[in-house]
Each structure stands twice: as C-alpha cells, then as structure tokens.
Design an enzyme around this catalytic site. Structure first.
Site, PDB file in Angstrom:
ATOM      1  N   ARG A 120       0.824  -1.406   0.244  1.00 43.11           N
ATOM      2  CA  ARG A 120      -0.160   0.031   0.034  1.00 43.11           C
ATOM      3  C   ARG A 120       0.816   1.236  -0.514  1.00 43.11           C
ATOM      4  NH1 ARG A 120      -5.177  -2.037   2.809  1.00 43.11           N
ATOM      5  NH2 ARG A 120      -6.489  -2.217   0.664  1.00 43.11           N
ATOM      6  N   GLN A 125      -1.047   2.456  -5.992  1.00 44.33           N
ATOM      7  CA  GLN A 125      -2.084   2.464  -5.933  1.00 44.33           C
ATOM      8  C   GLN A 125      -3.235   2.116  -6.846  1.00 44.33           C
ATOM      9  OE1 GLN A 125      -3.036   6.713  -4.468  1.00 44.33           O
ATOM     10  NE2 GLN A 125      -2.516   6.355  -2.744  1.00 44.33           N
ATOM     11  N   ASP A 128      -3.675  -1.955  -6.422  1.00 44.83           N
ATOM     12  CA  ASP A 128      -4.575  -1.991  -5.371  1.00 44.83           C
ATOM     13  C   ASP A 128      -5.580  -2.448  -5.647  1.00 44.83           C
ATOM     14  OD1 ASP A 128      -4.971  -2.464  -2.837  1.00 44.83           O
ATOM     15  OD2 ASP A 128      -4.632  -0.602  -1.932  1.00 44.83           O
ATOM     16  N   SER A 131      -7.976  -2.509  -2.586  1.00 39.58           N
ATOM     17  CA  SER A 131      -8.539  -1.682  -1.928  1.00 39.58           C
ATOM     18  C   SER A 131      -9.927  -0.964  -3.465  1.00 39.58           C
ATOM     19  CB  SER A 131      -8.000  -0.020  -2.911  1.00 39.58           C
ATOM     20  OG  SER A 131      -7.277  -0.034  -1.136  1.00 39.58           O
ATOM     21  N   TYR A 228      -2.239  -0.695   8.835  1.00 39.04           N
ATOM     22  CA  TYR A 228      -3.738  -2.610   9.269  1.00 39.04           C
ATOM     23  C   TYR A 228      -3.357  -1.907  10.587  1.00 39.04           C
ATOM     24  CZ  TYR A 228      -3.114  -3.742   4.782  1.00 39.04           C
ATOM     25  OH  TYR A 228      -3.698  -4.235   3.000  1.00 39.04           O
TER      26      TYR A 228
HETATM   27  P1  NAI Z   1      -9.490  -4.029   6.697  1.00 39.20           P
HETATM   28  O1  NAI Z   1      -9.904  -4.632   5.925  1.00 39.20           O
HETATM   29  O2  NAI Z   1      -7.760  -4.557   6.919  1.00 39.20           O
HETATM   30  O3  NAI Z   1      -9.781  -3.807   7.990  1.00 39.20           O
HETATM   31  C1  NAI Z   1     -10.916  -3.183   7.545  1.00 39.20           C
HETATM   32  C2  NAI Z   1     -11.442  -2.167   8.840  1.00 39.20           C
HETATM   33  O4  NAI Z   1     -11.048  -2.919   9.868  1.00 39.20           O
HETATM   34  C3  NAI Z   1      -9.928  -0.940   9.299  1.00 39.20           C
HETATM   35  O5  NAI Z   1     -10.411   0.350   8.838  1.00 39.20           O
HETATM   36  C4  NAI Z   1      -8.932  -2.051  10.526  1.00 39.20           C
HETATM   37  O6  NAI Z   1      -8.399  -1.076  10.851  1.00 39.20           O
HETATM   38  C5  NAI Z   1     -10.128  -2.491  11.265  1.00 39.20           C
HETATM   39  N1  NAI Z   1     -10.331  -2.944  12.301  1.00 39.20           N
HETATM   40  C6  NAI Z   1      -9.585  -4.330  12.857  1.00 39.20           C
HETATM   41  N2  NAI Z   1      -9.942  -5.141  14.033  1.00 39.20           N
HETATM   42  C7  NAI Z   1     -11.085  -3.685  14.569  1.00 39.20           C
HETATM   43  C8  NAI Z   1     -11.889  -4.264  15.691  1.00 39.20           C
HETATM   44  N3  NAI Z   1     -11.212  -4.719  16.619  1.00 39.20           N
HETATM   45  N4  NAI Z   1     -11.966  -2.878  15.911  1.00 39.20           N
HETATM   46  C9  NAI Z   1     -13.065  -1.896  14.831  1.00 39.20           C
HETATM   47  N5  NAI Z   1     -12.266  -1.469  13.720  1.00 39.20           N
HETATM   48  C10 NAI Z   1     -11.196  -3.286  13.430  1.00 39.20           C
HETATM   49  O7  NAI Z   1      -8.419  -2.586   5.928  1.00 39.20           O
HETATM   50  P2  NAI Z   1      -8.426  -1.460   4.209  1.00 39.20           P
HETATM   51  O8  NAI Z   1      -9.782  -1.396   4.538  1.00 39.20           O
HETATM   52  O9  NAI Z   1      -7.824  -3.235   2.994  1.00 39.20           O
HETATM   53  O10 NAI Z   1      -7.119  -0.896   5.304  1.00 39.20           O
HETATM   54  C11 NAI Z   1      -5.936  -1.221   6.183  1.00 39.20           C
HETATM   55  C12 NAI Z   1      -5.459   0.276   5.786  1.00 39.20           C
HETATM   56  O11 NAI Z   1      -4.647  -0.117   4.682  1.00 39.20           O
HETATM   57  C13 NAI Z   1      -6.347   1.769   5.933  1.00 39.20           C
HETATM   58  O12 NAI Z   1      -5.493   2.428   6.780  1.00 39.20           O
HETATM   59  C14 NAI Z   1      -6.328   2.141   4.679  1.00 39.20           C
HETATM   60  O13 NAI Z   1      -6.583   3.487   4.078  1.00 39.20           O
HETATM   61  C15 NAI Z   1      -5.412   1.874   4.230  1.00 39.20           C
HETATM   62  N6  NAI Z   1      -4.414   1.805   2.762  1.00 39.20           N
HETATM   63  C16 NAI Z   1      -3.573   2.587   2.530  1.00 39.20           C
HETATM   64  C17 NAI Z   1      -3.008   2.567   1.196  1.00 39.20           C
HETATM   65  C18 NAI Z   1      -2.538   3.452  -0.526  1.00 39.20           C
HETATM   66  O14 NAI Z   1      -1.468   4.178   1.061  1.00 39.20           O
HETATM   67  N7  NAI Z   1      -2.275   3.071  -1.443  1.00 39.20           N
HETATM   68  C19 NAI Z   1      -4.450   1.685   0.561  1.00 39.20           C
HETATM   69  C20 NAI Z   1      -6.030   1.281   0.412  1.00 39.20           C
HETATM   70  C21 NAI Z   1      -5.745   1.584   1.978  1.00 39.20           C
END
Ligand code: NAI
Length: 378
Positions: A120, A125, A128, A131, A228
């Site tokens: 990521r 991007q 990805d 996403s 994450y």
């Molecule tokens: P994911 O699909 O792994 O998880 C979904 C969400 O569940 C996450 O926000 C996580 O913090 C939350 N979660 C986990 N345990 C939990 C709990 N016990 N209670 C409540 N919530 C909980 O996450 P996803 O959608 O893959 O995104 C992960 C990260 O990657 C995020 O920070 C996102 O912004 C980032 N990201 C960065 C990108 C980039 O820089 N190119 C592109 C896409 C995402």
C-alpha cells in the site's frame, strides 16, 4: 507475451480478470490475449466484445501456452495441471486460505503474485485490488442492508406522518467502511462508526458521521506501519464492547467490516448485542469469510433471531460484477509493465521492484513471500 484470461469457476463469482477495454490496451502494447469462452458473460462482457477488442476466444484460453495467466480467484487443480512451468499467475490468491493450492503453485514452478499483497504505497495505488474491491463491497453492503431493512433510510415528513431516519453503525473504517459511511449518509441515514485505528476518527468526522470508540493509550498505538489494525488486548476489547453495547441496542443497521490481515476477524457484535436490537434491524457482516465479526453470521445465509436479520456476505464485489471486473482488470493492467521485459514484450517480473517483491508469493519452485517462506529463506 501470451496472456490467458480464465473463466472463473468459484460458486457465485461473476467477475473476470480482463475487460474489452483492458484487452484493447494490452493488445496495443504488443501482447496476445486469449479469453476463455464465456469468461466475461456474468460481468456483462460477452465474447464478441472481447473479440472486437483484439482477443482470441477459446475453450481453454490457450492456458498451456500462456506466459501469464490472469484470474480473479485462485487457480483450480485442473488449471494448474496444464500450465507450463515458469509461467506467471496473477489473482486474488487468498494466501491465508487453504494451503494446498498455494503449495501446488510453488511445486509447479509458477511465478505467482497474490494481488492481496500489493504493497500500500502511493506508486501501487492503481494496482491495489484489495482497495478497488473493498470500496465496491462497502457500497453494496449498505444497498443490501437497505433491501433487508423493512423501513426507510431517510427521514420523510409526509401528510400521513413522519418516517424516522435509519440509524446505521459501521464497525471497521477501512476502505469498505469509509464507502459504507458515505453511501449510508447519501441515503439519508444517521451514521456512526468505530475502529481501533486512531487515524479513522478524523475520516469518520469528515464524512459527517459520529465516531464511537474507547480512546485510551492502547487505541493510540493500534496501527501498524503498514496502516493495518493490530489485534487488541482482551482488556481493550472488553472496554470497547461495554461502550458499543449501549450503542448497538439503538441501531437499525450494523455493518461490520473489521479485518486483521492473516488472522481471524475480531468478534465485534456478540449474540447478546445482536439480540438487543429491535425487531426488523439488520446486521451485515462483511468479515464472514474470515470467521465473521458476529458469531451468528453464516456465509451467504440469512439468519433471523428475534426479528433481527443477520446476513454474512462472502463476496459482495461479485454482486457488482461489471464494475468490480472493470476496476480489477485495470489493477492488473497497471501491474503489467512490472511483469514485462524492460526492453521487450516477454514475461519478466521486475524482481528488484518493491511492488513485485511485496506481491510475489511463489517463484521458481519455492514460496518466497516472508509470511510463507521457510524461516531460513525469509
Ligand atoms: P482491513 O480490510 O484490513 O480492515 C478493515 C478495518 O477494520 C480497518 O480499518 C481496521 O482498522 C478495522 N479493525 C480491525 N480490528 C478492529 C476492531 N477490533 N474493532 C474495530 N475495527 C477494527 O482494512 P483496509 O480497508 O484494507 O485498510 C487498511 C489500511 O490501509 C487503512 O489504513 C487504509 O487507509 C490503508 N490503505 C492505504 C492505501 C495506500 O496507501 N495506497 C490504499 C488502501 C488502504
């Protein structure tokens, strides 16, 4: 290089790894593309459109001669059986799922890229796939929840009386959760959300939703360098559960999207919390394939308990097959230059590139990803 686009065979899968639009571009780059007969039909892309875009159509996609095989889901044993050694394979390989196919990919000396492992970083991007697919899943979760809910989302003031706005609670504010918040807001619901990563607090507020979480010291450290979530301590989970118990009882729709890569999904809605919701309420569990955020949810089955509907979806992007394919196919198209010789058109992954290094699961007969490679090799 010769590229094969296979027809998906997983139950309920409607997506396809290329679209006529991406085929046209790939052919324009000097590669040949063979699409398996009917591969795009469920995604509204009939064979004739692929043909018009420059692809050949064949019953086996010429898989035995292909230098690179593109799929949405894991290969089948039959597909692996006919692939040539040292060919490339790109798909959502579910690397943490059943190990047999992963080991078979390596044994067959396939260079396999797991689209889930695309790092990521900003340069990646456009590649990805997690996403691109999670975004659509978040949207669709709200649409499915609204369809199961026997009441309206927006507040309506009519001559016959007032219809109250639905209260929607999104648990897990990653890519899917953010899109779910935005979609529920557009439909007129009153939206709240929770996550263990502190960075999400501001994101939730910026979408006009209320943030609900225990914000202690552990919460402030709850994000890995990769962005994450970390697994939370039993103490934190108990405190958070106490906070959300009262909140859930007042919600009409709860949408759970919480995941921790490589681990079982955390339980966020207990049976007692589900039962506390009023009849007609809906829980949509997007984490059901990873064990579920609600212990009551069953994969692709509607469970009813005291009038509360609990639905676990294993593959929401497939309910938007055309859009999900279009975005996934573009993710693969963006990756293609990193799989092509620098001065030619042959299959040659750029092993020194951090995107390829991050996503490569198997190479030359061995599992090379650090999560899977034998300790000494890793
Ligand atoms: P994911 O699909 O792994 O998880 C979904 C969400 O569940 C996450 O926000 C996580 O913090 C939350 N979660 C986990 N345990 C939990 C709990 N016990 N209670 C409540 N919530 C909980 O996450 P996803 O959608 O893959 O995104 C992960 C990260 O990657 C995020 O920070 C996102 O912004 C980032 N990201 C960065 C990108 C980039 O820089 N190119 C592109 C896409 C995402």
């Amino acid at each position: 290089m010769r590229i094969a686009v296979l027809k998906e065979s997983a139950p309920g899968e409607t997506r396809v790894a290329a679209t006529p639009e991406t085929v046209k571009k790939i052919v324009g780059l000097g590669h040949s593309v063979t699409v398996q007969t009917g591969a795009g039909v469920a995604a509204s892309a009939p064979d004739a459109q692929f043909k018009a875009a420059g692809a050949e159509i064949s019953a086996d996609a010429g898989i035995g001669d292909a230098d690179l095989v593109l799929k949405v889901r894991r290969p089948t044993e039959a597909e692996l059986g006919v692939m040539k050694a040292s060919a490339g394979f790109c798909a959502l390989l579910e690397p943490y799922g059943d190990r047999a196919i992963i080991d078979a990919l390596a044994a067959k000396k396939i260079d396999a890229l797991a689209m889930e492992f695309i790092p990521r970083i900003s340069r990646a991007q456009s590649m990805d796939a997690l996403s691109s697919q999670a975004n659509l899943a978040g949207y669709r979760a709200v649409i499915e929840g609204a369809a199961l809910y026997g009441r309206a989302f927006p507040m309506m003031m009519t001559a016959a009386g007032t219809v109250a706005a639905a209260k929607v609670f999104i648990m897990g504010v990653g890519v899917a959760g953010l899109q779910a918040i935005a979609t529920a807001r557009r439909l007129g619901a009153v939206v709240s959300a929770t996550d263990v990563r502190p960075a999400t607090k501001e994101q939730v507020a910026s979408l006009g939703a209320k943030f609900v979480a225990v914000e202690d010291e552990e919460f402030k450290q709850a994000e890995t360098a990769a962005g994450y979530a970390k697994p939370m301590s039993a103490e934190y989970q108990a405190k958070q559960a106490a906070l959300v118990t009262e909140h859930i009882a007042k919600q009409d729709i709860v949408i759970t999207t919480a995941l921790i890569p490589g681990r079982a999904a955390p339980v966020l809605v207990t049976e007692a919390q589900a039962k506390s919701m009023r009849p007609g309420s809906v829980i949509v569990d997007l984490a059901v394939a990873q064990g579920g955020n609600c212990p009551l949810s069953k994969p692709d089955e509607l469970v009813e308990l005291g009038g509360v509907k609990i639905m676990g979806f294993t593959n929401l992007p497939a309910r938007l097959g055309a859009d999900a394919s279009s975005l996934y196919a573009k993710n693969l198209l963006a990756l293609l230059p990193l799989l092509t010789e620098k001065d030619g058109k042959g299959f040659a992954p750029h092993w020194d590139d951090e995107i390829i290094q991050g996503a490569m699961l198997a190479r030359g007969g061995a599992l090379v990803h650090p999560h899977f490679a034998p300790k000494s090799a890793a």
